[in-house]
Design a protein around this motif. Structure first.
Motif, PDB file in Angstrom:
ATOM      1  N   UNK A 111      -5.865   3.539  11.554  1.00  0.00           N
ATOM      2  CA  UNK A 111      -4.423   3.219  11.404  1.00  0.00           C
ATOM      3  C   UNK A 111      -4.411   3.562   9.910  1.00  0.00           C
ATOM      4  N   UNK A 112      -3.361   4.259   9.360  1.00  0.00           N
ATOM      5  CA  UNK A 112      -3.272   4.457   7.921  1.00  0.00           C
ATOM      6  C   UNK A 112      -1.660   3.794   7.843  1.00  0.00           C
ATOM      7  N   UNK A 113      -1.327   3.214   6.806  1.00  0.00           N
ATOM      8  CA  UNK A 113      -0.251   2.501   6.305  1.00  0.00           C
ATOM      9  C   UNK A 113      -0.173   2.511   4.776  1.00  0.00           C
ATOM     10  N   UNK A 114       1.306   2.152   4.391  1.00  0.00           N
ATOM     11  CA  UNK A 114       1.527   1.959   2.961  1.00  0.00           C
ATOM     12  C   UNK A 114       2.045   0.993   2.689  1.00  0.00           C
ATOM     13  N   UNK A 115       1.630   0.012   1.651  1.00  0.00           N
ATOM     14  CA  UNK A 115       2.383  -1.170   1.288  1.00  0.00           C
ATOM     15  C   UNK A 115       3.606  -1.091   0.673  1.00  0.00           C
ATOM     16  N   UNK A 116       3.897   0.123   0.251  1.00  0.00           N
ATOM     17  CA  UNK A 116       5.283   0.217  -0.413  1.00  0.00           C
ATOM     18  C   UNK A 116       6.033   1.260   0.235  1.00  0.00           C
ATOM     19  N   UNK A 117       5.724   1.541   1.415  1.00  0.00           N
ATOM     20  CA  UNK A 117       6.467   2.791   2.301  1.00  0.00           C
ATOM     21  C   UNK A 117       6.483   4.056   1.749  1.00  0.00           C
ATOM     22  N   UNK A 118       5.320   4.378   1.204  1.00  0.00           N
ATOM     23  CA  UNK A 118       5.069   5.739   0.662  1.00  0.00           C
ATOM     24  C   UNK A 118       4.940   6.591   1.662  1.00  0.00           C
ATOM     25  N   UNK A 119       5.471   8.119   1.756  1.00  0.00           N
ATOM     26  CA  UNK A 119       5.539   8.685   2.722  1.00  0.00           C
ATOM     27  C   UNK A 119       4.142   9.517   2.859  1.00  0.00           C
ATOM     28  N   UNK A 120       3.743   9.814   3.858  1.00  0.00           N
ATOM     29  CA  UNK A 120       2.254  10.778   3.856  1.00  0.00           C
ATOM     30  C   UNK A 120       2.669  12.237   3.816  1.00  0.00           C
ATOM     31  N   UNK A 121       1.664  12.850   3.136  1.00  0.00           N
ATOM     32  CA  UNK A 121       2.002  14.283   2.902  1.00  0.00           C
ATOM     33  C   UNK A 121       1.097  15.257   3.742  1.00  0.00           C
ATOM     34  N   UNK A 122       1.205  16.524   3.401  1.00  0.00           N
ATOM     35  CA  UNK A 122       0.702  17.422   4.183  1.00  0.00           C
ATOM     36  C   UNK A 122      -0.759  17.680   3.496  1.00  0.00           C
ATOM     37  N   UNK A 123      -1.965  17.631   4.411  1.00  0.00           N
ATOM     38  CA  UNK A 123      -3.269  17.824   3.751  1.00  0.00           C
ATOM     39  C   UNK A 123      -4.290  17.069   4.542  1.00  0.00           C
ATOM     40  N   UNK A 124      -5.316  16.500   3.844  1.00  0.00           N
ATOM     41  CA  UNK A 124      -6.398  15.792   4.545  1.00  0.00           C
ATOM     42  C   UNK A 124      -5.973  14.313   4.635  1.00  0.00           C
ATOM     43  N   UNK A 125      -5.702  13.940   5.810  1.00  0.00           N
ATOM     44  CA  UNK A 125      -5.600  12.575   6.154  1.00  0.00           C
ATOM     45  C   UNK A 125      -6.494  11.521   5.854  1.00  0.00           C
TER      46      UNK A 125
END
Length: 120
Positions: free
Chosen positions: A96-110
């Motif tokens: 599970x990956x999540x942001x505490x500031x609602x930042x968006x995920x980007x293209x690339x290595x997760x």
């Protein structure tokens, strides 16, 4: 060696998935691995988002007699995110990956996950 290759290919096939979005599918892909028994490799899980995504969860199916996972680390696509992982049952790793500031995920290595191939 053939069984190890089959286990790694099965891991890659089982873990590739798509998240359906409004316009096009968001893809999560696993880079192919090749190694020798007893070696530790880095498994790269990449993201190609086609929607605004701030968090996600995915599962990796694997043969626990042949592969062992260490703690995953965030990649460039999830630099401002937290990462949690757990072996849910034998042969099922949940990430599970999540942001505490609602930042968006980007293209690339997760995420990068150290994988050890069982000896013998």
């Amino acid at each position: 060696m053939f069984a190890r290759d089959r286990a790694l290919k099965a891991l890659c096939v089982a873990s590739s998935m798509q998240i359906l979005g409004a316009a096009a599918a968001t893809e999560i892909t696993v880079e192919p691995l090749a190694g020798t028994p007893g070696s530790t490799l880095q498994l790269y899980v990449s993201l190609a988002p086609n929607d605004d995504i701030a968090a996600l969860q995915f599962d990796l199916n694997f043969d626990p007699a042949k592969l062992t996972f260490a703690d995953p680390v965030t990649g460039s696509a999830s630099a401002d995110h937290r990462l949690a992982s757990n072996i849910v049952t034998d042969g099922l790793l949940r990430i599970v990956t999540y942001s505490m500031t609602n930042s968006l995920l980007h293209d690339g290595v997760l995420t990068t996950i150290p994988v050890t191939i069982a000896a013998g």
